[in-house]
Design an enzyme around this catalytic site. Structure first.
Site, short mmCIF file in Angstrom:
data_model
loop_
_atom_site.label_atom_id
_atom_site.label_comp_id
_atom_site.label_asym_id
_atom_site.label_seq_id
_atom_site.Cartn_x
_atom_site.Cartn_y
_atom_site.Cartn_z
N LYS A 193 0.81 -1.23 0.00
CA LYS A 193 0.00 0.00 0.00
C LYS A 193 0.84 1.28 0.00
O LYS A 193 0.44 2.30 -0.54
CB LYS A 193 -0.96 0.00 1.18
CG LYS A 193 -2.11 -0.99 0.97
CD LYS A 193 -3.30 -0.62 1.84
CE LYS A 193 -4.50 -1.46 1.48
NZ LYS A 193 -4.35 -2.88 1.90
N GLU A 203 -9.73 7.05 4.02
CA GLU A 203 -10.64 6.12 4.68
C GLU A 203 -9.87 4.83 4.89
O GLU A 203 -8.94 4.53 4.13
CB GLU A 203 -11.88 5.87 3.82
CG GLU A 203 -11.74 4.79 2.75
CD GLU A 203 -10.73 5.12 1.65
OE1 GLU A 203 -10.53 6.32 1.37
OE2 GLU A 203 -10.14 4.17 1.10
N SER A 263 1.40 -9.86 -1.19
CA SER A 263 1.10 -8.43 -0.99
C SER A 263 1.49 -7.90 0.39
O SER A 263 1.78 -6.72 0.54
CB SER A 263 -0.39 -8.18 -1.24
OG SER A 263 -1.19 -9.02 -0.44
C1 LIG Z 1 -5.21 -3.89 1.57
C2 LIG Z 1 -4.53 -5.14 1.25
C3 LIG Z 1 -4.93 -5.94 0.16
C4 LIG Z 1 -6.14 -5.64 -0.69
O1 LIG Z 1 -6.07 -4.43 -1.40
P1 LIG Z 1 -5.83 -4.39 -2.97
O2 LIG Z 1 -6.09 -2.97 -3.34
O3 LIG Z 1 -6.78 -5.33 -3.61
O4 LIG Z 1 -4.42 -4.78 -3.22
C5 LIG Z 1 -4.20 -7.10 -0.11
N1 LIG Z 1 -3.15 -7.46 0.64
C6 LIG Z 1 -2.74 -6.72 1.71
C7 LIG Z 1 -1.58 -7.19 2.50
C8 LIG Z 1 -3.42 -5.54 2.05
O5 LIG Z 1 -3.00 -4.83 3.10
#
Ligand SMILES: *Cc1c(COP(=O)(O)O)cnc(C)c1O
Length: 393
Positions: free
Chosen positions: A81, A103, A369
């Protein structure tokens, strides 16, 4: 700002000037050498990029193919993020904005925003549903530690969509000095395009790293989880027009697609408008947003970015749905096979490996992610319930 029939900017008239101003300036600003220099230097020295592309030998052995993990979990703040919040704060600064609003649902985007506001010395206000504030106490403390003000959204279900409504209300009341940092490839144009560009560093790096490791820039498949879709957009970006690279959007099926407790928007959703863009969303026959469910707070979103609605409708990306239990098992699998505790969101992408048939020659990239520190409570409860050696090889 359209991807096929999806996208656009469906916003209240009072926000028109603000969004239009951003639309006119964002591309030009992002492309200046000055912006590029500051963005890439912060990604390198502050965030810690490039993140490794790691050949996961034991995971590969288990699935009888070649699996690489793109380690977004190693970024500062623990997820992808921050790539986006760095980009947006640099834009906000150049637009002369003094006040940042955001948000947040689980608090991950709130933390990433509070982080870059501290970095730039800008005032930060984060709207968060009152229920989420209780559920995500550690992230609330992090935001406060970083100097942000967390304002509870007390209306409706007191979760993400109510926090979003409050943030939009704030923006309408403070159009001059305030910049709204959106956390995924959602919202009115130009946000989905802008966020995808900031996250595209993920596939830019994958290309280079794969070339070094395998001799080819292109994997056979890229797999990423989708809440709003920003980490997936980043991982897919430079492969979108390479038809030979198969793309997989992994959605949270919660307790099961037909259970009434799911967040599998691309399967259950229909066309409508949410947060200022036309896309697929989970809604009742008369257009009320259906409250989603996923064990992972980051995937617990009733819509999907318009880019992904388009990729899925046109067949460019395939959807894989993963239930809560399957994600929990996958998190344990990755922890025990590779010594990497994934975020629950990312565990959905790992679980998708069980649902795809691979040949032994293939190169598969899974976008990891985020890291699992924030989910340890959930993991420990699961281990207590199911015992310790569940589903490892
Ligand atoms: C917020 C988040 C997501 C989901 O958000 P996307 O915009 O779909 O990437 C996925 N993995 C992690 C670790 C997150 O913090």
């Amino acid at each position: 700002g359209y991807y096929g029939q999806f996208g656009g900017a469906y916003i209240p008239e009072l926000l028109y000037a603000n969004v239009e101003d951003l639309r006119k300036q964002y591309l030009q600003m992002i492309e200046t050498p000055d912006f590029q220099k500051e963005f890439s230097s912060l990604l390198k020295d502050y965030v810690g990029r490039p993140t490794p592309l790691y050949y996961a030998a034991r995971l590969s052995e288990r699935f009888k193919t070649n699996i690489y993990l793109k380690r977004e979990d190693l970024n500062h703040t623990g997820a992808h993020k921050v790539n986006n919040t760095i980009g947006q704060i640099l834009l906000a600064k150049r637009l002369g904005k003094k006040r940042i609003i955001a948000e947040t649902g689980a608090g991950q985007h709130g933390v990433a925003t509070a982080t870059v506001c501290a970095l730039m010395g800008l005032e930060c206000i984060v709207y968060m549903g009152a229920v989420d504030i209780k559920r995500q106490a550690p992230n609330v403390l992090r935001m406060q530690m970083l100097g942000a003000k967390v304002i509870p959204a007390g209306s409706g279900s007191q979760t993400l969509k109510d926090a979003t409504n409050e943030a939009i209300r704030d923006w309408i009341n403070n159009p001059e000095d305030t910049f709204y940092i959106i956390g995924s490839v959602v919202g009115p144009h130009p946000y989905p395009d802008m966020v995808a560009r900031f996250q595209s560093v993920i596939s830019e790096e994958i290309k280079k790293q794969l070339k070094e490791k395998t001799g080819s820039e292109n994997p056979d498949r890229v797999i990423a989880c989708v809440g709003g879709g920003s980490n997936a957009a980043g991982a897919f970006y430079h492969y979108l027009d390479k038809e030979e690279v198969k793309l997989y959007a992994v959605e949270a099926a919660g307790k099961g697609i037909d259970s009434g407790y799911s967040a599998a928007t691309s399967v259950l959703g229909s066309e409508g408008i949410i947060h200022g863009s036309k896309t697929l969303l989970m809604q009742t026959e008369d257009g009320q947003v259906v409250e989603p469910h996923s064990i992972s707070a980051g995937l617990d979103y009733p819509g999907i970015g318009p880019l992904h609605a388009f990729l899925i409708k046109t067949g460019r990306a395939k959807v894989v749905t993963i239930e809560d239990q399957e994600a929990l098992q996958a998190s344990l699998l990755l922890s025990r096979l590779e010594g990497i505790i994934p975020a629950l969101e990312s565990a959905h992408a790992i679980a998708a490996l069980e649902k795809i048939e691979f040949s032994s020659q293939e190169t598969v990239v899974v976008n990891l992610s985020g890291r699992g520190d924030k989910d340890l409570d959930t993991y420990m409860n699961y281990l207590k319930e199911y015992g310790n050696d569940h589903h490892t090889s």
